[in-house]
Structure formats: C-alpha cells, structure tokens
Design an enzyme around this catalytic site. Structure first.
Site, mmCIF file in Angstrom:
data_model
loop_
_atom_site.group_PDB
_atom_site.id
_atom_site.type_symbol
_atom_site.label_atom_id
_atom_site.label_comp_id
_atom_site.label_asym_id
_atom_site.label_seq_id
_atom_site.Cartn_x
_atom_site.Cartn_y
_atom_site.Cartn_z
ATOM 1 C CB CYS A 139 -2.653 8.857 -1.782
ATOM 2 S SG CYS A 139 -3.464 8.314 -0.249
ATOM 3 C CG HIS A 206 4.822 3.181 -4.568
ATOM 4 N ND1 HIS A 206 3.909 3.316 -3.545
ATOM 5 C CD2 HIS A 206 5.433 1.995 -4.348
ATOM 6 C CE1 HIS A 206 3.957 2.263 -2.758
ATOM 7 N NE2 HIS A 206 4.873 1.445 -3.231
ATOM 8 C CG ASN A 237 8.488 4.811 -2.973
ATOM 9 O OD1 ASN A 237 7.281 5.035 -2.931
ATOM 10 N ND2 ASN A 237 9.151 4.372 -1.920
#
Length: 355
Positions: A139, A206, A237
């Site tokens: 994040c 990611h 991802n």
C-alpha cells in the site's frame, strides 16, 4: 488453500467488504481478499457470532413475487439475525470485519502492520474464521507508509522476515504477503527470495512501483522475473480489465494465479468465463447482498460511487441519488429493490418478535 490456477479478488480499501467478496465469488472468483485491516484497530475488537442457525436456499436472491415459497430466504436468526461472524470495535457497534461461513474457505484476511507480535495477536483472533492471513506490503498511501506499514516494509527486509516467520511459527493457517515492485527488477527478485525463505504459501506481486500511479502500465515482465526466481506460487496483479486478461498475464508472466482490483470493482462479473453482464445487473445484485448482510451504508455508497464513476458521472441523476441516500432502504428504492428490502426487513422483524 491452493494457490494454483486461481482467479483472485484483490484487497481494496473501503470496498472489499462482505457483499463485494460474495458478489465476486458468485461470478467466479476463487479467492477473495478483504480490505486491509490495521492491526492497531483490530486488536481492540471483540468477536461476535451473529448466527445460531439460519437457512438459505441457493436461489435466495430472487424476488419473493417471482419465486416459490420453498425458494425464499428462510432466516432463523438469533442475536442480530444477520448470520455473520463480526469483529466489533469494543465500546461501539462499529463492525471492523464481517465474514460468514459461506466464504470461510476462500476469504483472505489482510493485515496492515509494522510489528510482528501485534500482527500475530490480530491473526490469532481471526485465523479460525478465514482461509488465510496476508500481510500488506504494497500500500503506497501516506497513512500506511507513515505508520511503517504497507509499502514502507519493502525497505525493511529484516522486519518482513520477523513478521512472516512469527506468523508461520504460530499459525496453522496459510500465510502470504502482497508486495509492489522495487526500484529494479533485481531488487524485487532478491526481496521475493527472502520472503520465500520465511515459508509463506504464496506471494502476490503488484506490477507497479510505489511511485507509479494507476494510469501507469503494469510491468508484467518484472513480475515474470519474480516467477522465474521462485518455487512458490506467485499471484500476478496489474491491468486486468477483461476476462481474457487473466490468461494474457499468465502467459506473459508464468504466474500461478491472477489478482484483479479495479476491473472487479467496476464490474464484478469480470470473473465469469461467460462474459460480463451489464453493470446495472451487477449493481442491483450488489445492493441485494448489502441488504442481506446489513452492510454499512457508508461502505455501500462508496462502492456504488466507484462503480458509477468509471462508466458515468456522480453529477448525473443516479450519482446524485446515491450521494443523497441515507440508508439501505433509500438505495433499495433507487435500484428497484424495494420488494427485496421489505422481504428481508420483515423476516428480521418476525425473528425479533419470535424470540
């Protein structure tokens, strides 16, 4: 938990609550991540089981007017009559995490943490109610990084090792983590190898760096470098917007499984091999699940607004009406689900009266 050849709903803040997770599963998602929950907050919660018994037919979401009585929702509620397991912030009625038996074997609880002991405390509270525990290491939001969580962990390999090994030593539940790309592919591969040595069951990657924005293309080739270096399953991802993209990213990266975020938020039927259904159908089904599981109105509205903004504008009548709505009843009326709302509401009132 098997992480091979799976379609995965990504963790998404404020929208990855129970209704969206169940909706994604209905359309074909094999694994569904909940939104990141900060350990500081979660350890202050208490577990509340809101079900003694309740039965639901598989066709539970058909309108009462078009369904035989035997296909209705048959609720046998106790406590709050929702049929869920909740983690409630002590001293309040604020539901921090809600789950149910229906998703027990596929839901992943993602923790935001910067401390191994606190992460373990949070994980031990919920591990019997979920399929796996995941640590957020990707994040990029300031609230996460400023607390030493999320992407801040990417530069602290020793702390990563401490957190993951502590969880692995003390839990029977599978443990995974989700990272972003580092400054170079070599750095990412080195970190991924260190993570693999902790014994995690899988690694989600990611394909963007911390500084990248959603409009920047995901770097599938750098995910491929991680896949080539590891023996554990890697979940790819980034930039999955159509069903065919699942296979495309697998072909490009060699990843075991594929995770989708925005594509699933905009239209959860992206998981269906039959092709997407209309967004209107998806929104109505989402409203029904929000009613059935008594989802928080703020969360429900936020998710709907995200759906609307991709295809339309909040300045148009639908968007304005969602913003103006103050309850699930208002949203039910807006989306033509008054009969469903009334049916569920009456069953709850009946259960209250029968106690």
């Amino acid at each position: 938990m098997d992480y091979n050849n799976k379609l995965v709903l990504a963790p998404m803040v404020r929208v990855g609550t129970l209704p969206l997770r169940l909706l994604a599963a209905d359309y074909g998602a094999d694994i569904t991540y909940g939104e990141e929950i900060i350990d500081h907050k979660f350890v202050k919660c208490e577990r509340r089981v809101n079900v003694a018994e309740y039965q639901r037919e598989r066709e539970r979401e058909r309108e009462p007017s078009t369904t035989s009585r035997n296909s209705y929702i048959f609720f046998q509620y106790c406590s709050e009559h929702i049929g869920s397991t909740d983690f409630i912030e002590k001293g309040t009625e604020n539901v921090v995490f809600r789950t149910c038996n229906e998703e027990r074997n596929r839901v992943v609880f993602q923790i935001g943490t910067s401390d191994a002991v606190r992460a373990l405390t949070a994980a031990q509270m919920v591990c019997k109610d979920v399929a796996a525990i995941d640590i957020n290491m990707g994040c990029p939001k300031s609230f996460s990084i400023s607390g030493g969580m999320g992407a801040a962990l990417l530069t602290k390999p020793e702390l990563i090792h401490d957190i993951l090994t502590t969880l692995k030593r003390n839990l029977d539940t599978p443990v995974t983590c989700k990272i972003r790309l580092l400054k170079s592919s070599q750095d990412t591969v080195e970190l991924a190898r260190r993570i693999e040595k902790t014994g995690v069951s899988a690694l989600a990657v990611h394909g963007r760096r911390v500084a990248d924005r959603p409009r920047d293309p995901a770097k599938w080739s750098e995910i491929a470098d991680v896949v080539a270096a590891l023996s554990i399953p890697v979940i790819a991802n980034g930039d999955i917007f159509e069903y065919d993209d699942f296979q495309s990213i697998k072909d490009a990266t060699g990843a075991s499984s594929v995770m989708v975020a925005r594509g699933a938020l905009w239209n959860a039927s992206i998981f269906s091999p039959k092709g997407k259904v209309s967004q209107e159908d998806v929104k109505r089904k989402y409203i029904r699940k929000s009613i059935l599981w008594d989802n928080d109105i703020k969360s429900t509205k936020h998710t709907l607004k995200e759906m609307i903004m991709h295809y339309s504008s909040l300045e148009l009548p639908e968007g304005k009406a969602v913003i103006k709505s103050e309850s699930l009843a208002d949203l039910a009326q807006l989306y033509g689900e008054e009969k469903y709302y009334k049916f569920v509401h009456e069953k709850r009132l009946l259960a209250n009266g029968s106690r």
